[in-house]
Design an enzyme around this catalytic site. Structure first.
Site, short mmCIF file in Angstrom:
data_model
loop_
_atom_site.label_atom_id
_atom_site.label_comp_id
_atom_site.label_asym_id
_atom_site.label_seq_id
_atom_site.Cartn_x
_atom_site.Cartn_y
_atom_site.Cartn_z
N CYS A 162 0.80 -1.22 0.00
CA CYS A 162 0.00 0.00 0.00
C CYS A 162 0.84 1.27 0.00
O CYS A 162 0.30 2.36 -0.20
CB CYS A 162 -0.92 0.01 1.21
SG CYS A 162 -1.67 -1.59 1.57
N HIS A 301 -3.64 7.20 5.96
CA HIS A 301 -3.73 5.89 5.32
C HIS A 301 -5.13 5.34 5.50
O HIS A 301 -5.73 4.84 4.55
CB HIS A 301 -2.67 4.95 5.90
CG HIS A 301 -2.58 3.64 5.20
ND1 HIS A 301 -2.37 3.54 3.83
CD2 HIS A 301 -2.67 2.37 5.65
CE1 HIS A 301 -2.34 2.27 3.49
NE2 HIS A 301 -2.52 1.53 4.57
N GLU A 312 -2.22 4.29 13.53
CA GLU A 312 -1.88 5.50 12.78
C GLU A 312 -2.12 6.74 13.63
O GLU A 312 -1.34 7.71 13.56
CB GLU A 312 -2.68 5.58 11.47
CG GLU A 312 -2.22 6.73 10.58
CD GLU A 312 -2.90 6.78 9.23
OE1 GLU A 312 -2.49 7.61 8.39
OE2 GLU A 312 -3.84 5.98 8.99
N LYS A 333 -10.19 7.06 1.47
CA LYS A 333 -10.56 5.65 1.23
C LYS A 333 -12.00 5.39 1.63
O LYS A 333 -12.58 4.37 1.23
CB LYS A 333 -9.62 4.71 1.98
CG LYS A 333 -8.21 4.62 1.40
CD LYS A 333 -7.38 3.57 2.14
CE LYS A 333 -5.97 3.46 1.59
NZ LYS A 333 -5.12 4.60 1.95
N HIS A 338 -9.81 0.91 -1.07
CA HIS A 338 -8.35 0.83 -0.97
C HIS A 338 -7.77 0.29 -2.28
O HIS A 338 -7.98 -0.87 -2.63
CB HIS A 338 -7.97 -0.08 0.19
CG HIS A 338 -6.52 -0.04 0.55
ND1 HIS A 338 -5.58 0.67 -0.18
CD2 HIS A 338 -5.83 -0.63 1.56
CE1 HIS A 338 -4.39 0.50 0.38
NE2 HIS A 338 -4.52 -0.27 1.43
N PHE A 397 1.51 -3.38 4.02
CA PHE A 397 1.79 -4.71 4.56
C PHE A 397 3.30 -4.95 4.53
O PHE A 397 3.99 -4.60 3.57
CB PHE A 397 1.10 -5.78 3.72
CG PHE A 397 -0.34 -6.05 4.10
CD1 PHE A 397 -0.99 -5.29 5.05
CD2 PHE A 397 -1.04 -7.08 3.50
CE1 PHE A 397 -2.31 -5.55 5.41
CE2 PHE A 397 -2.36 -7.35 3.84
CZ PHE A 397 -2.99 -6.59 4.79
#
Length: 409
Positions: A162, A301, A312, A333, A338, A397
């Site tokens: 990502c 994010h 986050e 998002k 995503h 990830f």
């Protein structure tokens, strides 16, 4: 060192197939999530995705050539053409060997693998397409962009889940800043709404499994339960300020800071302490010669997973200190889902447009505050305000963290 500016942008997204329509949808809080139509989901727990709609690849690629590409390359070429046209990069306005492409994808042509492996198993090796490898490998979007426009400079494909798009933008900024290139076309793309990808993420329990689009992707909300798969691409043309000025280009914003780090923690979960993510955020701000108090907007994010927003938030507080309570935050998002390797690229575009128009896009679907995510998340409605500095967070990830800072010129 050279200052680095943005002179063109292009976007193929679940809420619009160019930057004006994409940005209009974000400002309006329009949700791009709906039932999956790409394949039969009868046997799937996941029923929703954020699909690109009404996209005609033949506007950008010859029909015969398009058949030899994975869809992620379709999206990438379309976004790149929009960006290159806006930037006015025509033959004679750039040195081909000082014009590069840094364009990534999280999984590349996974759909091609999904199609070709059954042929191998059921019909033998002779039935596998001779084009399967060039259609499958993730660097082909970057390759096609360079071939389409004659860009012969540095050309490579970051793959960092990502965080891919932000790594592409950040490394493009660095290569221009230090004089290796004059222009770099950068961004990310993904074609992730395919059976194998949805099944894999579903069985990982990473995806939302409800059937109501209005509460599917709800970042920072206490009810969040998993992300929604999106697809598409974003592309930005970066160039040195001196090069842009010399050719009379319109400058949209400056890419002024970049920070990157690794959690060294887990293959999917962000690190609970948020130290490495905070280091990336603080690094981008310091790289720009600014302080946290100078930042007006954070495009988070914000994936709508239970762990991401909790950690986050911790990272933002560590990086910003007292300024974390006043900075505007939102996750687009909530509208686009995503896009994996394409996410950071379209979110960078949202940051640039926020600067250009003085509008912070909202986090839609927000109803139940989470006390562990106590930031100003711009709930449900866009806010008009001066935006001089915006940052975009990406946490991939594997613990890949990348943050890019944009500012008004």
């Amino acid at each position: 060192m050279e200052r680095v500016v943005i002179t063109g942008m292009g976007a193929i997204t679940p809420v619009g197939n160019d930057v004006p329509s994409y940005w209009a949808a974000l400002k309006a809080g329009r949700c791009g999530i709906a039932p999956i139509t790409r394949f039969d989901v009868t046997d799937y727990k996941v029923k929703l995705a954020a699909e690109v709609k009404d996209f005609d690849v033949t506007q950008y690629v010859d029909k015969r050539e398009a058949r030899r590409m994975d869809v992620n390359c379709h999206y990438a070429l379309a976004a790149a053409q929009q960006a290159v046209e806006q930037a006015g990069l025509k033959e004679g306005t750039f040195d081909p060997y000082r014009t590069g492409v840094i364009f990534g994808s999280g999984v590349g042509g996974l759909q091609i693998a999904e199609q070709e492996i059954p042929k191998l198993i059921e019909k033998g090796p002779g039935r596998v397409s001779p084009l399967s490898i060039p259609e499958m490998i993730a660097n082909m979007a970057a390759a096609y962009i360079s071939m389409r426009f004659g860009f012969k400079g540095e050309n490579f494909c970051p793959i960092s889940a990502c965080a891919t798009g932000n790594h592409a933008i950040g490394e493009a900024m660095r290569t221009i800043r230090h004089g290796y290139q004059d222009v770099v076309v950068c961004g990310g793309t993904e074609n992730g709404i395919i059976p194998i990808a949805v099944a894999g993420f579903q069985n990982m329990k990473a995806l939302h499994t409800g059937d109501d689009p209005t509460c599917a992707s709800i970042p920072f909300d206490a009810r969040r339960s998993g992300f929604v798969m999106g697809e598409g691409a974003g592309c930005l043309v970066l160039e040195s300020l001196s090069h842009a000025q010399a050719r009379g280009a319109t400058i949209l914003a400056e890419v002024a800071g970049y920070g990157a780090s690794g959690d060294a923690y887990h293959i999917t979960s962000p690190a609970p302490e948020g130290d490495a993510a905070a280091r990336a955020i603080a690094g981008a701000i310091a790289d720009a010669g600014l302080t946290p108090a100078d930042v007006d907007y954070i495009n988070a994010h914000g994936t709508s997973t239970p762990l991401n927003e909790k950690y986050e938030t911790i990272a933002i507080k560590k990086a910003f200190g007292e300024a974390a309570q006043s900075v505007k935050v939102s996750s687009t998002k909530s509208m686009t889902g995503h896009l994996l390797g394409g996410a950071a690229a379209i979110e960078a575009i949202a940051c640039v447009m926020a600067i250009c128009e003085g509008v912070v896009p909202p986090t839609i679907g927000y109803q139940q505050p989470d006390p562990e995510c106590d930031l100003d998340v711009t709930p449900n409605t866009a806010v008009e305000m001066p935006v001089n500095v915006a940052i975009s967070n990406s946490l991939g990830f594997g613990g890949h963290n990348a943050c890019v800072l944009f500012k008004k010129v």
